[in-house]
Write an enzyme that holds these catalytic residues in place. Structure first.
Site, mmCIF file in Angstrom:
data_model
loop_
_atom_site.group_PDB
_atom_site.id
_atom_site.type_symbol
_atom_site.label_atom_id
_atom_site.label_comp_id
_atom_site.label_asym_id
_atom_site.label_seq_id
_atom_site.Cartn_x
_atom_site.Cartn_y
_atom_site.Cartn_z
ATOM 1 N N ASN A 132 -76.304 47.495 33.346
ATOM 2 C CA ASN A 132 -77.071 47.662 34.240
ATOM 3 C C ASN A 132 -77.380 46.222 35.177
ATOM 4 O O ASN A 132 -78.035 46.335 36.056
ATOM 5 C CB ASN A 132 -78.355 48.485 33.850
ATOM 6 C CG ASN A 132 -78.482 49.708 34.434
ATOM 7 O OD1 ASN A 132 -77.250 50.483 34.446
ATOM 8 N ND2 ASN A 132 -79.662 50.542 33.774
ATOM 9 N N TYR A 133 -76.894 45.142 34.587
ATOM 10 C CA TYR A 133 -76.774 43.831 35.314
ATOM 11 C C TYR A 133 -75.322 43.807 35.535
ATOM 12 O O TYR A 133 -74.744 42.581 35.001
ATOM 13 C CB TYR A 133 -77.189 42.845 34.410
ATOM 14 C CG TYR A 133 -79.000 43.085 34.021
ATOM 15 C CD1 TYR A 133 -79.693 43.629 34.853
ATOM 16 C CD2 TYR A 133 -79.534 42.112 32.969
ATOM 17 C CE1 TYR A 133 -81.127 44.040 34.637
ATOM 18 C CE2 TYR A 133 -80.488 42.243 32.768
ATOM 19 C CZ TYR A 133 -81.467 43.302 33.379
ATOM 20 O OH TYR A 133 -82.911 43.282 33.263
ATOM 21 N N ARG A 134 -74.619 44.663 36.201
ATOM 22 C CA ARG A 134 -73.433 44.592 36.803
ATOM 23 C C ARG A 134 -72.970 43.281 37.109
ATOM 24 O O ARG A 134 -73.511 42.555 37.965
ATOM 25 C CB ARG A 134 -73.164 45.857 37.729
ATOM 26 C CG ARG A 134 -71.837 46.093 38.108
ATOM 27 C CD ARG A 134 -71.269 47.094 37.003
ATOM 28 N NE ARG A 134 -71.758 48.317 36.924
ATOM 29 C CZ ARG A 134 -71.028 49.350 36.114
ATOM 30 N NH1 ARG A 134 -70.154 49.040 35.347
ATOM 31 N NH2 ARG A 134 -71.766 50.540 36.391
ATOM 32 N N TYR B 145 -84.016 49.677 29.519
ATOM 33 C CA TYR B 145 -84.923 49.145 28.721
ATOM 34 C C TYR B 145 -86.246 48.869 29.331
ATOM 35 O O TYR B 145 -86.133 49.024 30.754
ATOM 36 C CB TYR B 145 -84.235 48.005 28.057
ATOM 37 C CG TYR B 145 -84.382 46.706 29.228
ATOM 38 C CD1 TYR B 145 -85.589 45.746 29.068
ATOM 39 C CD2 TYR B 145 -83.519 46.463 30.162
ATOM 40 C CE1 TYR B 145 -85.873 44.960 30.049
ATOM 41 C CE2 TYR B 145 -83.358 45.711 31.125
ATOM 42 C CZ TYR B 145 -84.681 44.504 30.806
ATOM 43 O OH TYR B 145 -84.809 43.421 31.970
#
Length: 545
Positions: free
Chosen positions: A473-475, A188
């Protein structure tokens, strides 16, 4: 299929792996394997770094973002391999598979839990670092570009800017993110409300699969191609190249940052923002950065500041008109606005000073290296002011917390949840990123991690439910993780549904088909469904025919 090991070479490499002695080190075994199979025109010896090599720590630390995973107690790889060619990546997969050596793949090092350069559940392991594979080939006539996985998104932006001032690409805000992992999670950015995600604008790809073959979109098939555009990195193969679609951008782009504190009615303004930001003109991306700061009224006390950090695809006159009609509460003025080019607006959002030349993007260096823990949420109903007041109180309890609220709406509402694995679409008002940062290493890490977990629990009533959504993607390993030698479908469902919603089951089916032996795995990789020993044996026999 673009290329694949010939039957003759494949049989020979199998014989080599059988003949290697158990007494040989992992490095010796792999070097023998690589030396047999590598392209002699592109020698690999200078691309292997062991702990005994003076450059090892520099290479390991070079792109790692989260310093928590570089402390001495964190597991270290047996060595790091930095391929120089696509064929080197093929060989790395083939040899690690034949020798039973676990591998991790790093393109930009931005994995929040360090999964691209640390293995908490499986040792020994090696890192395949794609940092030397960073070509960007822009074709303005075709409105496209082929980009290598080791390039940063900032390099991609610069190379597009180099060819045209009216083309761009809708991807990340952090310019040092490696495009290999970035796009596999969705990607994003500040043009998502106009054009969707980076992954929505991918035309083709080249990937090394579990058999060491390089596949493009045609040879991998549409299901495989669907999975790699938002299904998260490290599960299906090693991404080599993306072919991306360029999008039009105006010659004049306007940016601004306006900050409001609690003493300046921040609560009422941010409450209004929740309704406005997802529905306002799709050319405007207006995020909110929330953090404590010293009070202007009393320097010994802290307050909460909310900074509205924005990019508008157009001039300031049009922007002021939009804001006056939709969000007059912010009080935006002409003096707050800066008209600039698209490339400079990207740098502004990324936090670079206004006088920074675009060429700095070619360095691929991160402006953010910290010890940190992060979490994410998606919001579908505005948080009431009473909820905001409780949130402010909790932020003031922590040393260095940070929240970033990114608006959705616009083009994001026009995609279905299943168009790609990234499911957070229509009905999402905004995404929350929670961060707590510190500088004293392991010393007080548990205190900060406990704080963010409590904050996350507090937010439960105000965010998405059934499932509570999270951004891959924000593991976040708090959501669950695979165990050593066990990638359980049941266990993985706990976090899989949060990242992918109903798309998780489809991802599992694709994983089972393309990587049934689970070659590509990590703490939160997509699990394959169990396959019987006989089926695996049949697959291996057919592979060498």
């Amino acid at each position: 299929m673009i290329s694949s090991p010939s039957s003759y070479l494949a049989i020979l490499i199998l014989l080599i792996s059988i003949s290697l002695t158990k007494s040989a080190s992992i490095e010796e075994n792999l070097v023998q394997c690589l030396s047999f199979y590598s392209d002699k025109a592109a020698p690999f010896y200078a691309s292997i770094y062991t702990p005994n090599n003076a450059s090892f720590n520099n290479i390991l630390n070079s792109s790692a973002q989260n310093l928590r995973y570089l402390v001495p107690s964190a597991p270290k790889p047996e060595f790091i391999f930095t391929p120089l060619t696509d064929s080197h990546v093929q060989v790395a997969v083939t040899c690690s598979k034949k020798l039973g050596i676990h591998l991790r793949v790093r393109s930009g090092g931005h994995d929040y839990e360090g999964l691209s350069y640390v293995s908490e559940i499986e040792t020994p392991f090696i890192i395949v670092d794609l940092a030397k594979l960073r070509d960007v080939n822009v074709d303005i006539g075709d409105n496209s570009a082929w980009i290598q996985a080791g390039a940063t998104i900032g390099e991609v932006y610069y190379r597009i800017h180099e060819k045209s001032d009216v083309h761009g690409f809708p991807a990340g805000l952090c310019t040092s993110s490696g495009v290999g992992g970035h796009i596999t999670g969705g990607a994003y950015g500040s043009m998502m409300r106009k054009y969707g995600l980076g992954a929505d604008n991918v035309l083709d790809a080249k990937i090394v699969d579990a058999n060491g073959n390089i596949l493009d979109r045609k040879s991998m098939g549409e299901e495989f191609f669907w999975a790699i555009r938002g299904g998260g990195g490290g599960s299906f193969g090693i991404l080599l190249w993306w072919k991306i679609k360029l999008v039009p951008v105006p010659k004049t782009v306007t940016v601004f940052t306006v900050t409001k504190s609690l003493e300046q009615d921040a609560s009422k303004i941010v409450h209004k923002w929740q309704e406005v930001a997802p529905t306002i003109d799709e050319n405007l991306f207006m995020r909110v950065i929330i953090q404590p700061a010293a009070s202007t009224a009393n320097k010994t006390q802290r307050t909460i500041t909310t900074s509205y950090n924005a990019q508008f695809l157009g001039d300031s006159e049009k922007l002021l008109q939009v804001m006056k009609e939709s969000f007059p509460e912010l009080g935006l003025t002409k003096q707050d606005c800066t008209e600039t080019s698209w490339i400079k607006s990207v740098m502004y959002i990324a936090g670079y000073p206004n006088d920074t030349p675009p060429e700095v993007l070619l360095e691929g260096k991160s402006t953010f290296k910290n010890y940190f823990k992060a979490k994410s949420d998606f919001v579908r109903e505005p948080i009431p002011e009473t909820g905001l007041q409780g949130l402010w109180q909790r932020l003031l309890e922590e040393d260095s917390p940070l929240m970033i609220w990114n608006p959705y709406g616009g083009m994001m509402n026009n995609f279905s949840e299943s168009d790609i694995p990234f499911p957070h679409r229509n009905g999402t008002l905004y995404k929350i990123q929670y961060l707590t940062l510190w500088q004293d290493g392991d010393k007080n890490a548990s205190k900060h991690v406990d704080w963010i977990r409590k904050l996350y629990n507090y937010m439960t009533p105000y965010v998405s439910k059934f499932p509570r959504e999270a951004y891959v993607n924000y593991r976040d390993l708090d959501l669950g993780m695979n165990k050593k030698n066990s990638t359980s479908f049941i266990q993985a469902t706990s976090w899989g549904n949060m990242y992918f919603k109903d798309n998780f089951n489809r991802l599992v089916k694709i994983k089972t088909k393309v990587d049934p032996e689970n070659v590509f795995r990590h703490e939160q990789s997509i699990p394959p469904l169990p396959v019987s020993t006989m089926q695996l044996k049949d697959k291996k026999c057919k592979r060498w025919e």
